[in-house]
Design a protein around this motif. Sequence first.
Motif, PDB file in Angstrom:
ATOM      1  N   ALA A  17       0.834  -1.211   0.000  1.00 49.28           N
ATOM      2  CA  ALA A  17       0.000   0.000   0.000  1.00 49.28           C
ATOM      3  C   ALA A  17       0.862   1.253   0.000  1.00 49.28           C
ATOM      4  O   ALA A  17       0.611   2.212  -0.752  1.00 49.28           O
ATOM      5  CB  ALA A  17      -0.940  -0.006   1.205  1.00 49.28           C
ATOM      6  N   ASN A  18       1.880   1.258   0.821  1.00 45.49           N
ATOM      7  CA  ASN A  18       2.721   2.446   0.930  1.00 45.49           C
ATOM      8  C   ASN A  18       3.633   2.615  -0.277  1.00 45.49           C
ATOM      9  O   ASN A  18       3.998   3.739  -0.637  1.00 45.49           O
ATOM     10  CB  ASN A  18       3.517   2.397   2.229  1.00 45.49           C
ATOM     11  N   GLY A  19       3.990   1.513  -0.921  1.00 43.13           N
ATOM     12  CA  GLY A  19       4.750   1.610  -2.160  1.00 43.13           C
ATOM     13  C   GLY A  19       3.953   2.304  -3.252  1.00 43.13           C
ATOM     14  O   GLY A  19       4.495   3.091  -4.044  1.00 43.13           O
ATOM     15  N   ILE A  20       2.657   2.023  -3.303  1.00 44.75           N
ATOM     16  CA  ILE A  20       1.788   2.705  -4.264  1.00 44.75           C
ATOM     17  C   ILE A  20       1.741   4.198  -3.976  1.00 44.75           C
ATOM     18  O   ILE A  20       1.806   5.035  -4.889  1.00 44.75           O
ATOM     19  CB  ILE A  20       0.378   2.077  -4.242  1.00 44.75           C
ATOM     20  N   VAL A  21       1.643   4.553  -2.707  1.00 38.75           N
ATOM     21  CA  VAL A  21       1.653   5.970  -2.327  1.00 38.75           C
ATOM     22  C   VAL A  21       2.961   6.631  -2.758  1.00 38.75           C
ATOM     23  O   VAL A  21       2.960   7.725  -3.347  1.00 38.75           O
ATOM     24  CB  VAL A  21       1.440   6.125  -0.806  1.00 38.75           C
ATOM     25  N   ALA A  22       4.073   5.979  -2.485  1.00 40.09           N
ATOM     26  CA  ALA A  22       5.372   6.546  -2.847  1.00 40.09           C
ATOM     27  C   ALA A  22       5.473   6.776  -4.349  1.00 40.09           C
ATOM     28  O   ALA A  22       5.945   7.832  -4.805  1.00 40.09           O
ATOM     29  CB  ALA A  22       6.491   5.629  -2.378  1.00 40.09           C
ATOM     30  N   LEU A 249      11.252   3.230   6.262  1.00 40.74           N
ATOM     31  CA  LEU A 249      10.368   4.252   5.710  1.00 40.74           C
ATOM     32  C   LEU A 249       9.613   3.620   4.548  1.00 40.74           C
ATOM     33  O   LEU A 249      10.148   3.435   3.465  1.00 40.74           O
ATOM     34  CB  LEU A 249      11.171   5.469   5.244  1.00 40.74           C
ATOM     35  N   LEU A 250       8.352   3.305   4.803  1.00 43.09           N
ATOM     36  CA  LEU A 250       7.565   2.537   3.852  1.00 43.09           C
ATOM     37  C   LEU A 250       7.146   3.370   2.644  1.00 43.09           C
ATOM     38  O   LEU A 250       6.806   2.794   1.600  1.00 43.09           O
ATOM     39  CB  LEU A 250       6.318   1.978   4.531  1.00 43.09           C
ATOM     40  N   THR A 251       7.165   4.685   2.756  1.00 50.32           N
ATOM     41  CA  THR A 251       6.668   5.533   1.668  1.00 50.32           C
ATOM     42  C   THR A 251       7.789   6.299   0.965  1.00 50.32           C
ATOM     43  O   THR A 251       7.543   7.303   0.313  1.00 50.32           O
ATOM     44  CB  THR A 251       5.609   6.525   2.193  1.00 50.32           C
ATOM     45  N   MET A 252       9.022   5.817   1.079  1.00 44.31           N
ATOM     46  CA  MET A 252      10.099   6.372   0.272  1.00 44.31           C
ATOM     47  C   MET A 252      10.226   5.542  -0.983  1.00 44.31           C
ATOM     48  O   MET A 252       9.926   4.349  -0.999  1.00 44.31           O
ATOM     49  CB  MET A 252      11.415   6.364   1.053  1.00 44.31           C
ATOM     50  N   TYR A 253      10.698   6.165  -2.090  1.00 46.35           N
ATOM     51  CA  TYR A 253      10.752   5.483  -3.368  1.00 46.35           C
ATOM     52  C   TYR A 253      11.672   4.261  -3.263  1.00 46.35           C
ATOM     53  O   TYR A 253      12.750   4.339  -2.723  1.00 46.35           O
ATOM     54  CB  TYR A 253      11.287   6.409  -4.461  1.00 46.35           C
TER      55      TYR A 253
END
Length: 253
Positions: A17-22, A249-253
């Motif tokens: 989920a957080n990868g999609i956000v990133a 950090l789950l939402t970093m590229y």
Amino acid sequence: MAIFIKNDVQIEKMRIANGIVANTHKLLEKHIRPGITTGELDTLAEDYIRSCGAVPSFLGYKMTGSGFPASICASVNEEVIHGIPGNRRLRNGDIISIDIGAYINKFHGDAARTHLVGDVAPDRRQLVEVTKQSFFEAMRYARHGKRLHEMSAAIEDYIESFGYAVIREFCGHGVGRNLHEDPQIPHYRQKSKGPRLQRGMTLAIEPMIVMGKAEIRILSNDWTIVTKDGKSAAHYENTILITDGEPELLTMY
């Protein structure tokens, strides 16, 4: 306070989920320029999130009253958070905070960035840089066994050294099956130490920092928060995972 500790299977779903956000942030960053509308950015984000098999976490989200009418929050200059995308065109010298959430496999991702639009004045540029760095100052304390409010204090101490103020009415939060979970995470110093951080916690840390006074008002749309004095605000957020060592950090590229 009931803090949801994730197991390994749930953590992997959080990574997705957080990868999609990133990656949505990475996409929008390429399109932020003078002349584009906030509504166009919203469409780009929603189309990408849905192409990944996810849905925008914010669309229809209810805090009070009616649900949020867009897929991202797009807050320009004096708008702190919850800016509603529409026909507003970005201008050279603006700063824009983009907040994005994505929901897939019954778990949410959440992150925000403040971007420079064209040639931005040095004082606004510094505000954006300090807000981002205040997040990373807090990460020094994002360790298993540390106290939650050590992160809170680190943010305020850092931004006050530049003469800025932190918004107190809104805070960071746990994130997982729900977009907002326990614990609440203030971005300013607390009298208490707060709960101990534990491996498996997933937390959205999101300092909201202003140039002037930390006084806000809500616009007539019942969503958008702006500074009372009209001075600029910046917002920076990542969802992090507490581990046995360095935070992830789950939402970093």
